[in-house]
Write a protein that holds these residues in place. Structure first.
Motif, PDB file in Angstrom:
ATOM      1  N   SER A 195       9.277  -0.680  35.970  1.00 45.60           N
ATOM      2  CA  SER A 195       9.193  -0.985  34.542  1.00 45.60           C
ATOM      3  C   SER A 195       8.278  -2.177  34.302  1.00 45.60           C
ATOM      4  N   GLY A 196       8.066  -2.491  33.040  1.00 44.06           N
ATOM      5  CA  GLY A 196       7.225  -3.627  32.673  1.00 44.06           C
ATOM      6  C   GLY A 196       5.742  -3.320  32.680  1.00 44.06           C
ATOM      7  N   LEU A 197       5.386  -2.043  32.626  1.00 41.21           N
ATOM      8  CA  LEU A 197       3.973  -1.664  32.608  1.00 41.21           C
ATOM      9  C   LEU A 197       3.414  -1.835  31.201  1.00 41.21           C
TER      10      LEU A 197
ATOM     11  N   ALA B 144      -5.529   0.232  37.256  1.00 39.70           N
ATOM     12  CA  ALA B 144      -6.459   1.065  38.020  1.00 39.70           C
ATOM     13  C   ALA B 144      -7.753   0.356  38.399  1.00 39.70           C
ATOM     14  N   ASP B 145      -8.166  -0.630  37.617  1.00 45.12           N
ATOM     15  CA  ASP B 145      -9.423  -1.324  37.917  1.00 45.12           C
ATOM     16  C   ASP B 145      -9.250  -2.502  38.869  1.00 45.12           C
ATOM     17  N   LEU B 146      -8.033  -2.763  39.340  1.00 36.97           N
ATOM     18  CA  LEU B 146      -7.782  -3.852  40.280  1.00 36.97           C
ATOM     19  C   LEU B 146      -7.391  -3.286  41.644  1.00 36.97           C
ATOM     20  N   PRO B 147      -7.860  -3.923  42.722  1.00 35.40           N
ATOM     21  CA  PRO B 147      -7.469  -3.450  44.055  1.00 35.40           C
ATOM     22  C   PRO B 147      -6.039  -3.863  44.385  1.00 35.40           C
ATOM     23  N   PHE B 148      -5.455  -3.178  45.345  1.00 33.12           N
ATOM     24  CA  PHE B 148      -4.154  -3.593  45.849  1.00 33.12           C
ATOM     25  C   PHE B 148      -4.337  -4.904  46.603  1.00 33.12           C
ATOM     26  N   ASP B 149      -3.455  -5.868  46.350  1.00 31.52           N
ATOM     27  CA  ASP B 149      -3.587  -7.171  47.001  1.00 31.52           C
ATOM     28  C   ASP B 149      -2.296  -7.635  47.664  1.00 31.52           C
ATOM     29  N   GLY B 150      -1.273  -6.809  47.641  1.00 36.77           N
ATOM     30  CA  GLY B 150      -0.018  -7.152  48.300  1.00 36.77           C
ATOM     31  C   GLY B 150       0.878  -8.078  47.502  1.00 36.77           C
ATOM     32  N   THR B 151       0.516  -8.387  46.263  1.00 35.39           N
ATOM     33  CA  THR B 151       1.368  -9.249  45.449  1.00 35.39           C
ATOM     34  C   THR B 151       2.166  -8.399  44.465  1.00 35.39           C
ATOM     35  N   GLY B 152       3.263  -8.931  44.000  1.00 34.04           N
ATOM     36  CA  GLY B 152       4.081  -8.225  43.016  1.00 34.04           C
ATOM     37  C   GLY B 152       4.710  -6.960  43.554  1.00 34.04           C
ATOM     38  N   LEU B 153       5.122  -6.986  44.808  1.00 33.41           N
ATOM     39  CA  LEU B 153       5.724  -5.793  45.406  1.00 33.41           C
ATOM     40  C   LEU B 153       7.102  -5.528  44.828  1.00 33.41           C
TER      41      LEU B 153
ATOM     42  N   GLN C  91      -0.099  11.182  32.149  1.00 28.68           N
ATOM     43  CA  GLN C  91       0.523  10.112  31.384  1.00 28.68           C
ATOM     44  C   GLN C  91       2.035  10.290  31.398  1.00 28.68           C
ATOM     45  N   ALA C  92       2.724   9.206  31.713  1.00 31.56           N
ATOM     46  CA  ALA C  92       4.181   9.238  31.702  1.00 31.56           C
ATOM     47  C   ALA C  92       4.676   9.270  30.266  1.00 31.56           C
ATOM     48  N   VAL C  93       5.824   9.871  30.038  1.00 30.65           N
ATOM     49  CA  VAL C  93       6.393   9.953  28.698  1.00 30.65           C
ATOM     50  C   VAL C  93       6.742   8.564  28.184  1.00 30.65           C
TER      51      VAL C  93
ATOM     52  N   ARG D 107      -4.100   2.261  32.472  1.00 27.71           N
ATOM     53  CA  ARG D 107      -4.012   3.193  33.603  1.00 27.71           C
ATOM     54  C   ARG D 107      -3.632   2.403  34.845  1.00 27.71           C
ATOM     55  N   TYR D 108      -2.767   2.962  35.674  1.00 30.16           N
ATOM     56  CA  TYR D 108      -2.300   2.309  36.883  1.00 30.16           C
ATOM     57  C   TYR D 108      -2.534   3.191  38.103  1.00 30.16           C
ATOM     58  N   HIS D 109      -2.583   2.559  39.255  1.00 31.39           N
ATOM     59  CA  HIS D 109      -2.503   3.277  40.516  1.00 31.39           C
ATOM     60  C   HIS D 109      -1.399   2.611  41.328  1.00 31.39           C
ATOM     61  N   TRP D 110      -0.863   3.336  42.275  1.00 31.91           N
ATOM     62  CA  TRP D 110       0.276   2.832  43.022  1.00 31.91           C
ATOM     63  C   TRP D 110       0.201   3.274  44.472  1.00 31.91           C
ATOM     64  N   ARG D 111       0.956   2.556  45.281  1.00 32.45           N
ATOM     65  CA  ARG D 111       1.158   2.950  46.671  1.00 32.45           C
ATOM     66  C   ARG D 111       2.601   2.616  47.009  1.00 32.45           C
TER      67      ARG D 111
END
Length: 116
Positions: free
Chosen positions: A80-82, A51-60, A21-23, A87-91
Motif C-alpha cells: 500500500s501507499g502507492l 517505473a522510471d527509477l532503478p531498484f536500489d534495495g531501499t524501502g523493502l 492497472q490495479a483497481v 507506474r511502478y515495477h516490482w521484484r
C-alpha cells in the motif's frame, strides 16, 4: 520449482496483467508459491519503485513468517501507499529461515570478514 510470482488486485479477487492497472489506485497485492525441499518458515520480501527509477534495495517490504508446509504455501501480501497515476515495477523473493539454530549459526560464521 515454479514459484508463480504474480501481481493481484488489492482485494485478491483477480490477477493484474503485466503493465495493467490495479483497481485500487494506491494498493496492489503480490503473491508467489513458496516451496522448499524441507519444512521451514518462509515469507515474501519485495521492492516496489516508480517505473522510471532503478531498484536500489531501499524501502523493502517484508511479509509475515509462515509455515512452508510439505507441499508449498501460497504467500500473498498487500503493498500500500502507492501514488495515484504512477507506474511502478516490482521484484520479490521468497526468504526462508534456517531449519534449525545450528544451521543458522553456521550460516553467520561463513560470512566474509572485512579487515579495517
Amino acid at each position: 520449482m515454479a514459484v508463480l510470482p504474480q501481481q493481484r488486485r488489492a482485494d485478491d479477487s483477480a490477477p493484474v496483467a503485466l503493465g495493467g492497472q490495479a483497481v485500487s489506485p494506491s494498493e496492489v497485492r503480490l503473491s508467489a508459491l513458496a516451496r522448499t525441499p524441507f519444512r521451514t518458515q518462509v515469507r515474501l520480501e519485495w521492492e516496489v519503485e516508480p517505473a522510471d527509477l532503478p531498484f536500489d534495495g531501499t524501502g523493502l517490504g517484508l511479509g509475515a513468517w509462515q509455515d512452508s508446509s510439505t507441499t508449498g504455501n501460497a504467500l500473498n501480501d498487500l503493498v500500500s501507499g502507492l501514488a495515484i497515476d504512477t507506474r511502478y515495477h516490482w521484484r520479490l523473493r521468497i526468504a526462508g529461515r534456517p531449519a534449525n539454530a545450528a544451521a543458522d549459526k553456521r550460516r553467520h560464521l561463513s560470512q566474509p570478514l572485512v579487515a579495517r
